[in-house]
Design an enzyme around this catalytic site. Structure first.
Site, PDB file in Angstrom:
ATOM      1  N   SER A 150       0.830  -1.202   0.000  1.00 22.52           N
ATOM      2  CA  SER A 150       0.000   0.000   0.000  1.00 22.52           C
ATOM      3  C   SER A 150       0.862   1.248   0.000  1.00 22.52           C
ATOM      4  CB  SER A 150      -0.863  -0.021   1.264  1.00 22.52           C
ATOM      5  OG  SER A 150      -1.424   1.247   1.485  1.00 22.52           O
ATOM      6  N   TYR A 166      -1.409  -0.316  10.596  1.00 23.33           N
ATOM      7  CA  TYR A 166      -1.694  -0.975   9.318  1.00 23.33           C
ATOM      8  C   TYR A 166      -0.518  -0.789   8.347  1.00 23.33           C
ATOM      9  CZ  TYR A 166      -3.553  -1.349   4.546  1.00 23.33           C
ATOM     10  OH  TYR A 166      -3.722  -1.648   3.222  1.00 23.33           O
ATOM     11  N   LYS A 215       2.336  -3.517   6.534  1.00 22.84           N
ATOM     12  CA  LYS A 215       2.690  -3.637   5.112  1.00 22.84           C
ATOM     13  C   LYS A 215       4.209  -3.480   4.929  1.00 22.84           C
ATOM     14  CE  LYS A 215      -1.392  -4.353   3.386  1.00 22.84           C
ATOM     15  NZ  LYS A 215      -1.741  -5.638   2.789  1.00 22.84           N
TER      16      LYS A 215
HETATM   17  P1  NAD Z   1     -11.044  -6.633   1.486  1.00 12.84           P
HETATM   18  O1  NAD Z   1     -11.236  -6.570   2.964  1.00 12.84           O
HETATM   19  O2  NAD Z   1     -12.225  -6.420   0.628  1.00 12.84           O
HETATM   20  O3  NAD Z   1     -10.375  -8.029   1.086  1.00 12.84           O
HETATM   21  C1  NAD Z   1      -9.501  -8.724   1.932  1.00 12.84           C
HETATM   22  C2  NAD Z   1     -10.017 -10.152   2.043  1.00 12.84           C
HETATM   23  O4  NAD Z   1      -9.143 -10.916   2.866  1.00 12.84           O
HETATM   24  C3  NAD Z   1     -11.405 -10.222   2.653  1.00 12.84           C
HETATM   25  O5  NAD Z   1     -12.247 -10.950   1.783  1.00 12.84           O
HETATM   26  C4  NAD Z   1     -11.202 -10.972   3.982  1.00 12.84           C
HETATM   27  O6  NAD Z   1     -12.312 -11.780   4.304  1.00 12.84           O
HETATM   28  C5  NAD Z   1      -9.936 -11.763   3.707  1.00 12.84           C
HETATM   29  N1  NAD Z   1      -9.098 -12.071   4.874  1.00 12.84           N
HETATM   30  C6  NAD Z   1      -8.619 -11.212   5.811  1.00 12.84           C
HETATM   31  N2  NAD Z   1      -7.827 -11.866   6.683  1.00 12.84           N
HETATM   32  C7  NAD Z   1      -7.803 -13.171   6.301  1.00 12.84           C
HETATM   33  C8  NAD Z   1      -7.171 -14.344   6.795  1.00 12.84           C
HETATM   34  N3  NAD Z   1      -6.399 -14.311   7.892  1.00 12.84           N
HETATM   35  N4  NAD Z   1      -7.359 -15.516   6.153  1.00 12.84           N
HETATM   36  C9  NAD Z   1      -8.154 -15.570   5.031  1.00 12.84           C
HETATM   37  N5  NAD Z   1      -8.781 -14.495   4.520  1.00 12.84           N
HETATM   38  C10 NAD Z   1      -8.607 -13.305   5.141  1.00 12.84           C
HETATM   39  O7  NAD Z   1      -9.875  -5.594   1.140  1.00 12.84           O
HETATM   40  P2  NAD Z   1      -9.381  -5.062  -0.273  1.00 12.84           P
HETATM   41  O8  NAD Z   1      -9.710  -3.628  -0.363  1.00 12.84           O
HETATM   42  O9  NAD Z   1      -9.789  -5.993  -1.343  1.00 12.84           O
HETATM   43  O10 NAD Z   1      -7.802  -5.147  -0.044  1.00 12.84           O
HETATM   44  C11 NAD Z   1      -7.036  -6.261  -0.472  1.00 12.84           C
HETATM   45  C12 NAD Z   1      -5.589  -6.048  -0.073  1.00 12.84           C
HETATM   46  O11 NAD Z   1      -5.117  -4.824  -0.646  1.00 12.84           O
HETATM   47  C13 NAD Z   1      -5.385  -5.901   1.434  1.00 12.84           C
HETATM   48  O12 NAD Z   1      -4.187  -6.575   1.780  1.00 12.84           O
HETATM   49  C14 NAD Z   1      -5.244  -4.405   1.644  1.00 12.84           C
HETATM   50  O13 NAD Z   1      -4.461  -4.111   2.769  1.00 12.84           O
HETATM   51  C15 NAD Z   1      -4.555  -3.987   0.356  1.00 12.84           C
HETATM   52  N6  NAD Z   1      -4.794  -2.587   0.009  1.00 12.84           N
HETATM   53  C16 NAD Z   1      -6.067  -2.120  -0.099  1.00 12.84           C
HETATM   54  C17 NAD Z   1      -6.293  -0.781  -0.422  1.00 12.84           C
HETATM   55  C18 NAD Z   1      -7.689  -0.226  -0.522  1.00 12.84           C
HETATM   56  O14 NAD Z   1      -7.849   1.008  -0.492  1.00 12.84           O
HETATM   57  N7  NAD Z   1      -8.714  -1.045  -0.665  1.00 12.84           N
HETATM   58  C19 NAD Z   1      -5.205   0.076  -0.651  1.00 12.84           C
HETATM   59  C20 NAD Z   1      -3.909  -0.438  -0.551  1.00 12.84           C
HETATM   60  C21 NAD Z   1      -3.719  -1.789  -0.226  1.00 12.84           C
HETATM   61  N1  UFG Z   2     -12.107  11.704   3.607  1.00 13.18           N
HETATM   62  C1  UFG Z   2     -13.054  12.622   4.023  1.00 13.18           C
HETATM   63  N2  UFG Z   2     -14.206  12.138   4.555  1.00 13.18           N
HETATM   64  C2  UFG Z   2     -14.464  10.807   4.711  1.00 13.18           C
HETATM   65  C3  UFG Z   2     -13.473   9.870   4.272  1.00 13.18           C
HETATM   66  C4  UFG Z   2     -12.303  10.375   3.732  1.00 13.18           C
HETATM   67  O1  UFG Z   2     -12.867  13.830   3.893  1.00 13.18           O
HETATM   68  O2  UFG Z   2     -15.520  10.439   5.230  1.00 13.18           O
HETATM   69  C5  UFG Z   2     -10.863  12.214   2.987  1.00 13.18           C
HETATM   70  C6  UFG Z   2      -9.598  11.835   3.749  1.00 13.18           C
HETATM   71  O3  UFG Z   2      -9.324  12.769   4.755  1.00 13.18           O
HETATM   72  C7  UFG Z   2      -8.563  11.813   2.614  1.00 13.18           C
HETATM   73  C8  UFG Z   2      -9.363  11.336   1.400  1.00 13.18           C
HETATM   74  O4  UFG Z   2     -10.727  11.589   1.721  1.00 13.18           O
HETATM   75  O5  UFG Z   2      -8.113  13.113   2.351  1.00 13.18           O
HETATM   76  C9  UFG Z   2      -9.192   9.839   1.112  1.00 13.18           C
HETATM   77  O6  UFG Z   2      -9.476   9.109   2.295  1.00 13.18           O
HETATM   78  P1  UFG Z   2      -9.733   7.520   2.246  1.00 13.18           P
HETATM   79  O7  UFG Z   2     -10.132   7.111   3.630  1.00 13.18           O
HETATM   80  O8  UFG Z   2     -10.678   7.197   1.150  1.00 13.18           O
HETATM   81  O9  UFG Z   2      -8.332   6.919   1.827  1.00 13.18           O
HETATM   82  P2  UFG Z   2      -6.893   6.999   2.519  1.00 13.18           P
HETATM   83  O10 UFG Z   2      -6.006   7.726   1.551  1.00 13.18           O
HETATM   84  O11 UFG Z   2      -6.951   7.516   3.892  1.00 13.18           O
HETATM   85  O12 UFG Z   2      -6.461   5.464   2.622  1.00 13.18           O
HETATM   86  C10 UFG Z   2      -6.741   4.523   1.588  1.00 13.18           C
HETATM   87  C11 UFG Z   2      -7.069   3.160   2.199  1.00 13.18           C
HETATM   88  C12 UFG Z   2      -5.852   2.492   2.753  1.00 13.18           C
HETATM   89  C13 UFG Z   2      -4.780   2.464   1.700  1.00 13.18           C
HETATM   90  C14 UFG Z   2      -4.479   3.862   1.247  1.00 13.18           C
HETATM   91  C15 UFG Z   2      -3.439   3.807   0.163  1.00 13.18           C
HETATM   92  O13 UFG Z   2      -8.029   3.308   3.248  1.00 13.18           O
HETATM   93  O14 UFG Z   2      -6.152   1.164   3.125  1.00 13.18           O
HETATM   94  O15 UFG Z   2      -5.664   4.456   0.712  1.00 13.18           O
HETATM   95  O16 UFG Z   2      -3.212   5.049  -0.364  1.00 13.18           O
HETATM   96  F1  UFG Z   2      -3.672   1.884   2.185  1.00 13.18           F
END
Ligand code: NAD
Ligand code: UFG
Length: 338
Positions: free
Chosen positions: A124, A148, A152
Site C-alpha cells: 500500500s 496498518y 505492510k
Molecule cells: P477486502 O477486505 O475487501 O479483502 C480482503 C479479504 O481478505 C477479505 O475478503 C477478507 O475476508 C480476507 N481475509 C482477511 N484476513 C484473512 C485471513 N487471515 N485468512 C483468510 N482471509 C482473510 O480488502 P481489499 O480492499 O480488497 O484489499 C485487499 C488487499 O489490498 C489488502 O491486503 C489491503 O491491505 C490492500 N490494500 C487495499 C487498499 C484499498 O484502499 N482497498 C489500498 C492499498 C492496499
Molecule cells: N475523507 C473525508 N471524509 C471521509 C473519508 C475520507 O474527507 O468520510 C478524505 C480523507 O481525509 C482523505 C481522502 O478523503 O483526504 C481519502 O481518504 P480515504 O479514507 O478514502 O483513503 P486513505 O487515503 O486515507 O487510505 C486509503 C485506504 C488504505 C490504503 C491507502 C493507500 O483506506 O487502506 O488508501 O493510499 F492503504
C-alpha cells in the site's frame, strides 16, 4: 497458470480473479470471509461461466493451507488477504499485526514447503507515510504512521529477506494508491459492511440517502482548495496491474516493487464535484476536523511500472459518466465506470 488468490472474495481480490479468468488462468481462492462474502465469486462464475475453487478458512490455519497445497499444483500466489482499515488499526494494533503478519508467515512457510516460489503481494502507499515530495517514487524512504502501514512495511521486509535466501523466490510487491470503483459489468463492486471508512463508498451512501452528509476531514491543508489530495485508481486497473505483474515477475532471488496509481492527485472537493456531476445527486457535506493520521497530499510516480511492466491505467475517473440507476450499488458502479 493455476493461481491461488488469498482474500479473493474481497474487493480488489475479486476484481483480480475476474481479470485472471479473462486472461485464461485457473483460479483458486482462500478467504475466511471476515470482510466479504462468497457472492462475489458466484457472480464471477455466472459472468464468465468458469469455475473458481473456493476454500473458506483462515490463512493462519497452516494445516489446512498445507493440505490445499498438497492437493493442488499452484504456479503463482497472489496475496490480498489482510485487514486494511487505517483508523481501526490505531485502536486495535494487535489485531492488525496478528492477522496481517501471521497469515503472511503461514502462507510463505507452506509455499516454501511445497516449492511454490512466485508471489505477488498487496502492499500500500501508506508505507511511505508523509512524503518529502510528490509524485512518490518507489525508492523513497518508508515511514508509515499507523499500525496498518507498519504491517505492510514489515511484510515487505520479510519478503525481501526471503528472496535473500537464494532459494529461487520471485516476489513482486504492488503498492496501491487509492483503489475505487467497480467492474463495468455492475456485477461486483465495493460493498463495505457498516459505515464506510473511505471517501468514495461514503459519498455513494450519501448519494442514495443511506447517510445524511459527508464529513470533509479538514479544509486547511496546504493544498489548492485546502482538502486532502489522493491518487484515485480504478480497481479494474489495479486488477490488470496484477496480471501484468504476473507475466513479468522478477528473475529468481529478486523482489520487485511498483506503485499502482494514476500519477495524478485529486482533492476531496474535486471528488465530490465529479460524483455530483456523474450521478446527478446532491452530496451534502460539512467540513469537520482533520482525521488523525491523514496526510495532506500524495500521488504516485508511475514511471517505473510503465517502463518495467508496460502497464498504465486505462480508466480516468474525473469526467462525467452515465447514470446507471438509483440503488446504492448502481450509483457506485456509475461513478466507477469511466
Ligand atoms: P477486502 O477486505 O475487501 O479483502 C480482503 C479479504 O481478505 C477479505 O475478503 C477478507 O475476508 C480476507 N481475509 C482477511 N484476513 C484473512 C485471513 N487471515 N485468512 C483468510 N482471509 C482473510 O480488502 P481489499 O480492499 O480488497 O484489499 C485487499 C488487499 O489490498 C489488502 O491486503 C489491503 O491491505 C490492500 N490494500 C487495499 C487498499 C484499498 O484502499 N482497498 C489500498 C492499498 C492496499
Ligand atoms: N475523507 C473525508 N471524509 C471521509 C473519508 C475520507 O474527507 O468520510 C478524505 C480523507 O481525509 C482523505 C481522502 O478523503 O483526504 C481519502 O481518504 P480515504 O479514507 O478514502 O483513503 P486513505 O487515503 O486515507 O487510505 C486509503 C485506504 C488504505 C490504503 C491507502 C493507500 O483506506 O487502506 O488508501 O493510499 F492503504
Amino acid at each position: 497458470m493455476h493461481v491461488l488468490v488469498t482474500g479473493g472474495s474481497g474487493y480488489i481480490g475479486s476484481h483480480t480473479v475476474l481479470e485472471l479468468l479473462k486472461d485464461g488462468h485457473q483460479v483458486s481462492v482462500v478467504d475466511n470471509l471476515s470482510n466479504s462474502s462468497e457472492e462475489s465469486l458466484r457472480r464471477i462464475t455466472k459472468m464468465t461461466g468458469k469455475k473458481i475453487a473456493f476454500h473458506n478458512f483462515d490463512l493462519v490455519e497452516g494445516d489446512q493451507l498445507d493440505k490445499l497445497f498438497s492437493n493442488n499444483s499452484f504456479d503463482v500466489v497472489m496475496h490480498f488477504a489482510g485487514f486494511k482499515a487505517v483508523g481501526e488499526s490505531v485502536y486495535k494494533p494487535i489485531k492488525y499485526y496478528q492477522n496481517n503478519l501471521d497469515s503472511t508467515l503461514s502462507l510463505c512457510q507452506v509455499m516454501s514447503k511445497h516449492g511454490v516460489k512466485k508471489l505477488i503481494f498487496s502492499s500500500s502507499a501508506v508505507v511511505y507515510g508523509p512524503p518529502d515530495r510528490v509524485p512518490i517514487t518507489e525508492d523513497m524512504l518508508l515511514h508509515p504512521t499507523n499500525p496498518y502501514g507498519h504491517t505492510k512495511a514489515m511484510i515487505e521486509q520479510i519478503l525481501s529477506d526471503i528472496v535473500q535466501t537464494n532459494q529461487g523466490w520471485e516476489i513482486t510487491a504492488l503498492r496501491y494508491f487509492n483503489p475505487i470503483g467497480a467492474d463495468e459489468s455492475d456485477m461486483i463492486g465495493e460493498d463495505p459492511t457498516g459505515i464506510p471508512n473511505n471517501l468514495v463508498p461514503y459519498i455513494s451512501q450519501v448519494a442514495v440517502g443511506k447517510l445524511d452528509k459527508l464529513k470533509v476531514f479538514g479544509n486547511d491543508y496546504d493544498t489548492p482548495d485546502g482538502t486532502g489530495i489522493r491518487d484515485y485508481i480504478h480497481v479494474t486497473d489495479v486488477a490488470k496491474g496484477h496480471v501484468a505483474a504476473m507475466h513479468k515477475l522478477p528473475r529468481p532471488n529478486h523482489m520487485a516493487i511498483y506503485n499502482l496509481g494514476t500519477g495524478k492527485g485529486n482533492s476531496v472537493l474535486e471528488v465530490i464535484e465529479a460524483f455530483k456531476k456523474a450521478s446527478g445527486k446532491d452530496i451534502p457535506y460539512v467540513v469537520a476536523a482533520r482525521r488523525p493520521g491523514d496526510i495532506a497530499e500524495y500521488f504516485a510516480s508511475v514511471s517505473k511500472v510503465k517502463d518495467k511492466l508496460n502497464w498504465q491505467v486505462e480508466k480516468i475517473f474525473f469526467r462525467p459518466v452515465k447514470i446507471l440507476g438509483v440503488g446504492s450499488q448502481k450509483i457506485l458502479m456509475g461513478i466507477a465506470n469511466s
